[in-house]
Design an enzyme around this catalytic site. Structure first.
Site, PDB file in Angstrom:
ATOM      1  CB  CYS A 152      28.226  36.966 107.719  1.00  0.00           C
ATOM      2  SG  CYS A 152      27.753  35.482 106.827  1.00  0.00           S
TER       3      CYS A 152
HETATM    4  N1  LIG Z   1      26.892  37.624 101.353  1.00  0.00           N
HETATM    5  C1  LIG Z   1      27.365  37.761 102.582  1.00  0.00           C
HETATM    6  O1  LIG Z   1      26.645  38.089 103.528  1.00  0.00           O
HETATM    7  C2  LIG Z   1      28.822  37.505 102.860  1.00  0.00           C
HETATM    8  C3  LIG Z   1      29.312  37.752 104.134  1.00  0.00           C
HETATM    9  C4  LIG Z   1      30.656  37.506 104.402  1.00  0.00           C
HETATM   10  C5  LIG Z   1      31.477  37.023 103.411  1.00  0.00           C
HETATM   11  N2  LIG Z   1      30.962  36.770 102.174  1.00  0.00           N
HETATM   12  C6  LIG Z   1      31.871  36.246 101.171  1.00  0.00           C
HETATM   13  O2  LIG Z   1      32.155  37.289 100.236  1.00  0.00           O
HETATM   14  C7  LIG Z   1      32.347  36.723  98.934  1.00  0.00           C
HETATM   15  C8  LIG Z   1      31.360  37.382  97.970  1.00  0.00           C
HETATM   16  O3  LIG Z   1      30.045  37.111  98.446  1.00  0.00           O
HETATM   17  P1  LIG Z   1      28.737  37.688  97.735  1.00  0.00           P
HETATM   18  O4  LIG Z   1      27.623  37.382  98.651  1.00  0.00           O
HETATM   19  O5  LIG Z   1      28.962  39.067  97.280  1.00  0.00           O
HETATM   20  O6  LIG Z   1      28.668  36.714  96.449  1.00  0.00           O
HETATM   21  P2  LIG Z   1      27.850  36.911  95.074  1.00  0.00           P
HETATM   22  O7  LIG Z   1      26.728  37.858  95.303  1.00  0.00           O
HETATM   23  O8  LIG Z   1      27.539  35.553  94.597  1.00  0.00           O
HETATM   24  O9  LIG Z   1      28.924  37.615  94.100  1.00  0.00           O
HETATM   25  C9  LIG Z   1      30.070  36.930  93.663  1.00  0.00           C
HETATM   26  C10 LIG Z   1      30.873  37.802  92.725  1.00  0.00           C
HETATM   27  O10 LIG Z   1      32.020  37.056  92.274  1.00  0.00           O
HETATM   28  C11 LIG Z   1      31.999  36.989  90.839  1.00  0.00           C
HETATM   29  N3  LIG Z   1      32.496  35.656  90.406  1.00  0.00           N
HETATM   30  C12 LIG Z   1      31.886  34.466  90.593  1.00  0.00           C
HETATM   31  N4  LIG Z   1      32.655  33.467  90.097  1.00  0.00           N
HETATM   32  C13 LIG Z   1      33.752  34.059  89.566  1.00  0.00           C
HETATM   33  C14 LIG Z   1      34.908  33.590  88.870  1.00  0.00           C
HETATM   34  N5  LIG Z   1      35.078  32.271  88.647  1.00  0.00           N
HETATM   35  N6  LIG Z   1      35.840  34.484  88.458  1.00  0.00           N
HETATM   36  C15 LIG Z   1      35.665  35.810  88.693  1.00  0.00           C
HETATM   37  N7  LIG Z   1      34.585  36.327  89.337  1.00  0.00           N
HETATM   38  C16 LIG Z   1      33.650  35.459  89.761  1.00  0.00           C
HETATM   39  C17 LIG Z   1      30.555  37.192  90.443  1.00  0.00           C
HETATM   40  O11 LIG Z   1      30.516  37.668  89.116  1.00  0.00           O
HETATM   41  P3  LIG Z   1      29.226  37.395  88.169  1.00  0.00           P
HETATM   42  O12 LIG Z   1      28.123  38.263  88.719  1.00  0.00           O
HETATM   43  O13 LIG Z   1      29.697  37.838  86.819  1.00  0.00           O
HETATM   44  O14 LIG Z   1      28.922  35.930  88.295  1.00  0.00           O
HETATM   45  C18 LIG Z   1      30.130  38.235  91.471  1.00  0.00           C
HETATM   46  O15 LIG Z   1      30.599  39.512  91.075  1.00  0.00           O
HETATM   47  C19 LIG Z   1      32.121  35.215  99.076  1.00  0.00           C
HETATM   48  O16 LIG Z   1      33.344  34.567  99.257  1.00  0.00           O
HETATM   49  C20 LIG Z   1      31.276  35.133 100.345  1.00  0.00           C
HETATM   50  O17 LIG Z   1      31.385  33.910 101.009  1.00  0.00           O
HETATM   51  C21 LIG Z   1      29.659  37.022 101.863  1.00  0.00           C
END
Ligand SMILES: NC(=O)c1ccc[n+]([C@@H]2O[C@H](COP(=O)([O-])OP(=O)(O)OC[C@H]3O[C@@H](n4cnc5c(N)ncnc54)[C@H](OP(=O)(O)O)[C@@H]3O)[C@@H](O)[C@H]2O)c1
Length: 342
Positions: A152
């Site tokens: 981001c």
């Molecule tokens: N948030 C942002 O603004 C943003 C922007 C750009 C990129 N990203 C990237 O996008 C990705 C997702 O971000 P997010 O903000 O959506 O994260 P998040 O809200 O923490 O969600 C993570 C997801 O991954 C699942 N997960 C976690 N550990 C896992 C494992 N060991 N095996 C399988 N599934 C697993 C979680 O499942 P549970 O709910 O069951 O734990 C949840 O569905 C990350 O790499 C982040 O850096 C995020």
């Protein structure tokens, strides 16, 4: 129609993918997975989906079940280091993978290992990946099977600075980036520094010069400049749910006029459906982009006209993550770039 799966469906970017793809005219969501111990209806995790989308979300071991559902494209909305294990399982079966994590963004694995603290175990897939910033990399994205969706902070920073580098206007030794992010940028997991009482009525800088997005921004700005670029990057956490405002200070090789620079940016992004360059005197604000896939850009000059100040605003969960991921899917699948996003 294409069939898609979302791994990491219970996170913030997973929910945004669901919201966008449910309305996308060329897509059917066929499978959802998360880390959860047992399958659960996604509407139990996100009650806003009650009555509209009640698909069961499987647990993390369900990759083979996902494959059986005739999937064309897989979105990995998983944490860094987890995606790395999933990518080969889908790519080797001929699926297109759009990875929202950082695992396939950095081409130099030594830098990845330094900033993310884990050995990179999938180097051969790294070199097959395209960096998924459509405004700069669409030729590679079109041909790619693995798209590394940008971070981001890098999205707002690179879109703001790259035109000056590509047009050879910038002094590469003097680029400072100051960025402010809302709290969803860190994901949905509960951690102490993100508790309401820690964030509310507060603003703080963190990881100055050592944030994991520094090398990603430098990598892509170096590609634009054709030479190594170093930046000083300071991120801040601000008490809003979503949005990133970035202010970049770039020394110019020689003095320039504001109308010349605004004209340069408007021409550069003329064909980019999700970049809006403001007229002279107007600057972007987070509230103008929240809930959209736009990156808004405004330009100002220092009084001595030797330094360009570029302000960008994005929604971190859309142009900074899920919206951009769908933009990439549209490009790689041959759909009009803005399908389902406006
Ligand atoms: N948030 C942002 O603004 C943003 C922007 C750009 C990129 N990203 C990237 O996008 C990705 C997702 O971000 P997010 O903000 O959506 O994260 P998040 O809200 O923490 O969600 C993570 C997801 O991954 C699942 N997960 C976690 N550990 C896992 C494992 N060991 N095996 C399988 N599934 C697993 C979680 O499942 P549970 O709910 O069951 O734990 C949840 O569905 C990350 O790499 C982040 O850096 C995020």
């Amino acid at each position: 129609m294409i069939n898609v799966a979302i791994c990491g469906a219970t996170g913030y970017t997973g929910l945004e993918l669901i919201r966008i793809l449910l309305k996308h005219p060329r897509v059917k969501i066929k499978a959802l997975t998360a880390k959860i111990d047992k399958p659960v209806k996604i509407s139990e995790v996100f009650p806003e989906l009650l009555g509209t989308f009640e698909m069961v979300c499987s647990n993390k071991l369900a990759v083979n079940d996902v494959l059986k559902k005739g999937i064309d494209v897989v979105f990995l909305a998983l944490p860094h280091k987890v995606s790395m294990d999933y990518v080969p399982r889908f790519l080797d079966k001929g699926k297109i993978v759009i990875d929202l994590s950082a695992d396939f963004r950095l081409k130099d694995t030594r830098i990845y290992e330094k900033f993310y603290g884990k050995k990179h175990l999938q180097k051969k897939y790294l070199f097959a990946s395209a960096y998924g910033l459509p405004e700069l990399c669409s030729a590679r994205i079109k041909k790619a099977k693995l798209i590394a969706n940008p971070g981001c902070y890098p999205t707002g920073s690179i879109l703001g600075i790259a035109p000056l580098l590509l047009k050879k206007k910038a002094d590469l030794n003097d680029i400072v980036i100051d960025a402010k992010s809302g709290v969803t940028g860190a994901g949905r997991k509960a951690i102490l520094p993100l508790h309401f009482s820690e964030v509310n009525e507060n603003i703080k800088a963190y990881k100055i010069g050592v944030h994991q997005h520094c090398p990603e921004i430098e990598q892509e700005l170096s590609n634009a400049a054709g030479k190594k670029v170093s930046i000083l990057f300071t991120p801040h956490l601000v008490p809003i749910n979503r949005g990133i405002l970035t202010t970049a200070y770039v020394a110019l090789k020689k003095q320039a006029g504001l109308s010349e620079l605004v004209g340069l940016y408007k021409t550069f992004y003329k064909k980019a459906p999700f970049v809006r360059v403001y007229d002279e005197g107007s600057l972007p604000e987070i509230k103008n982009v929240t809930g959209s896939n736009y990156c808004d850009i405004g330009i100002a000059l220092s009084p001595d006209k030797k330094r360009c100040v570029i302000v960008t605003a994005i929604d971190n969960l859309l142009k900074g993550a899920s919206g951009q991921a769908v933009q990439n899917m549209n490009i790689v699948c041959g759909f009009p770039e803005a399908t389902g996003l406006v």
